[in-house]
Design a protein around this motif. Structure first.
Motif, PDB file in Angstrom:
ATOM      1  N   GLN A 209     -14.091  56.362 -49.565  1.00 32.79           N
ATOM      2  CA  GLN A 209     -14.390  57.472 -50.458  1.00 32.79           C
ATOM      3  C   GLN A 209     -13.104  57.975 -51.101  1.00 32.79           C
ATOM      4  N   SER A 210     -13.264  58.760 -52.165  1.00 30.55           N
ATOM      5  CA  SER A 210     -12.123  59.424 -52.790  1.00 30.55           C
ATOM      6  C   SER A 210     -11.897  60.755 -52.086  1.00 30.55           C
ATOM      7  N   ASP A 211     -10.640  61.198 -52.030  1.00 31.87           N
ATOM      8  CA  ASP A 211     -10.400  62.503 -51.414  1.00 31.87           C
ATOM      9  C   ASP A 211     -10.952  63.645 -52.263  1.00 31.87           C
ATOM     10  N   ALA A 237     -14.823  58.513 -60.031  1.00 33.72           N
ATOM     11  CA  ALA A 237     -15.697  57.463 -59.495  1.00 33.72           C
ATOM     12  C   ALA A 237     -17.085  58.077 -59.313  1.00 33.72           C
ATOM     13  N   SER A 238     -17.809  58.218 -60.413  1.00 31.49           N
ATOM     14  CA  SER A 238     -19.060  58.989 -60.419  1.00 31.49           C
ATOM     15  C   SER A 238     -20.093  58.452 -59.432  1.00 31.49           C
ATOM     16  N   GLY A 239     -20.087  57.156 -59.184  1.00 31.97           N
ATOM     17  CA  GLY A 239     -21.075  56.573 -58.286  1.00 31.97           C
ATOM     18  C   GLY A 239     -20.957  57.018 -56.852  1.00 31.97           C
ATOM     19  N   ILE A 240     -19.762  57.504 -56.455  1.00 32.05           N
ATOM     20  CA  ILE A 240     -19.595  57.988 -55.085  1.00 32.05           C
ATOM     21  C   ILE A 240     -19.357  59.499 -55.058  1.00 32.05           C
ATOM     22  N   SER A 265      -9.246  57.820 -49.874  1.00 37.24           N
ATOM     23  CA  SER A 265      -7.966  57.452 -50.480  1.00 37.24           C
ATOM     24  C   SER A 265      -7.710  58.382 -51.671  1.00 37.24           C
ATOM     25  N   PRO A 266      -6.464  58.453 -52.146  1.00 35.49           N
ATOM     26  CA  PRO A 266      -6.122  59.418 -53.199  1.00 35.49           C
ATOM     27  C   PRO A 266      -6.871  59.179 -54.506  1.00 35.49           C
ATOM     28  N   GLU A 267      -7.466  60.239 -55.021  1.00 46.36           N
ATOM     29  CA  GLU A 267      -8.134  60.190 -56.318  1.00 46.36           C
ATOM     30  C   GLU A 267      -7.166  59.721 -57.396  1.00 46.36           C
ATOM     31  N   ALA A 268      -5.919  60.169 -57.296  1.00 49.69           N
ATOM     32  CA  ALA A 268      -4.917  59.851 -58.325  1.00 49.69           C
ATOM     33  C   ALA A 268      -4.603  58.363 -58.411  1.00 49.69           C
ATOM     34  N   VAL A 291     -11.207  52.682 -55.289  1.00 49.13           N
ATOM     35  CA  VAL A 291     -11.039  53.508 -54.091  1.00 49.13           C
ATOM     36  C   VAL A 291     -10.849  52.620 -52.856  1.00 49.13           C
ATOM     37  N   CYS A 292     -11.547  51.484 -52.818  1.00 52.40           N
ATOM     38  CA  CYS A 292     -11.439  50.563 -51.674  1.00 52.40           C
ATOM     39  C   CYS A 292     -10.034  50.000 -51.540  1.00 52.40           C
TER      40      CYS A 292
END
Length: 344
Positions: A209-211, A237-240, A265-268, A291-292
């Motif tokens: 996932q994104s933070d 990452a709209s899907g998650i 993991s970091p969104e940036a 993100v992975c």
């Protein structure tokens, strides 16, 4: 292996087997020896959502259902709209107002009655639930019916066959609603029961996932089976971008049973990994799967993944469906002036 009984009621757009690529150049930058990517963007609607909706709409068609509805962060809505159109069904799609424009147009073109909502996917889900009696539609929301997960199960079945029935050590999967991860784990257990796998060792499932929206990662770190709603969820990452997953306990159960983990993991870092994978390997990566790679980098640093393990990342959608996630600034050449060759 799939719960379809009347084959003449199958609704299909010729879902293809998606390819698996070795990522040797990306692997070299991370110090890995065996890194692969399974590219779900090759499916009819440009994402893995084709698998679930093909199965769900086929069963709905088998049951004689004529009207369906879904809340979506993007790709699920497009897939529902297209498969419903193929089946001759009426479809309704509810999506956050800032859902990628391509997803909005996809639903519109397929004839779905599409509505933008000034909220998140959870708010869209509430509208769909409230409309079940008022509008008499069938709710095709994640885990509100049993067949989308059966369609997602084909990712695990197909991948096992591609690897000659010997599964990888680690699978990294972008996690929002979680049906893909849950479906794959179900597939592995079924293959194990059938005795088709060469070894009893199953992959460690990594829920990524994104933070900016990490309810599953937080619940895992806190040792919880149920995830609390993630407040102020925000990620490109709209899907998650799912602040509260209906199947949270099923995701966390599968991750723990596999010996895996869930992390943010970091969104940036999302744009960095989208460009890095495409520029090194020629494969267009969706932001969810970027993100992975951020998660993989973190797990390697922590020693939770070893450099010689067999690693598989799922690319769940096409980068082309996310123009908002790519903020490029390209130089303009003026044909009425001398070309500045020294800067090219």
């Amino acid at each position: 292996m799939l719960p379809i009984e009347q084959t003449d009621r199958i609704v299909s757009l010729t879902e293809t087997i998606t390819p698996i690529f070795k990522l040797d150049r990306v692997a070299a930058t991370l110090g890995l020896s065996n890194l692969c990517l399974k590219d779900e963007s090759r499916l009819p609607t440009g994402s893995f959502k084709s698998r679930g909706m093909a199965m769900a709409i086929s069963k709905a068609n088998e049951f004689g259902i004529k009207r369906v509805a879904v809340p979506t962060a993007g790709n699920a809505g497009g897939a529902l709209a297209v498969y419903a159109a193929r089946a001759g069904m009426e479809s309704y799609v509810f999506m956050p107002a800032d859902t990628p424009a391509i997803n909005q147009k996809e639903c519109y073109l397929a004839g779905a009655k599409t509505f933008l909502v000034n909220g998140l996917i959870t708010d869209c889900g509430r509208i769909v639930a409230e409309g079940r009696t008022r509008k008499e539609w069938f709710d095709v929301s994640t885990l509100k019916e049993p067949y989308r997960i059966e369609g997602k199960k084909t990712m695990g079945l197909e991948m096992a066959e591609q690897f000659d029935w010997e599964l990888p050590d680690v699978i990294l999967y972008p996690t929002g609603g979680g049906t893909g991860l849950i479906g794959m784990w179900k597939a592995f257990r079924e293959l194990e029961a059938l005795g088709w796998l060469k070894t009893p060792k199953l992959p460690r499932m990594i829920a990524c996932q994104s933070d900016g929206c990490a309810p599953i990662a937080v619940a895992f770190q806190n040792g919880q089976r149920f995830a609390k709603k993630f407040e102020n969820a925000a990620t490109i990452a709209s899907g998650i971008r799912v602040p509260a997953a209906v199947g949270d306990f099923m995701i966390l159960d599968a991750v723990r049973e596999s010996g895996g983990t869930a992390l943010a993991s970091p969104e940036a870092d999302i744009p960095k990994w989208m460009r890095s994978v495409c520029s090194l390997e020629g494969l267009s990566l969706c932001p969810e799967s970027a993100v992975c790679f951020g998660a993989l980098e973190l797990l390697l640093q922590r020693g939770q993944i070893k450099p010689d393990e067999r690693i598989l990342v799922f690319n769940t959608g096409a980068a082309q469906k996310y123009p908002e996630a790519i903020q490029e600034k390209l130089p303009l050449l003026n044909i009425h002036e001398e070309i500045p060759w020294e800067t090219i």
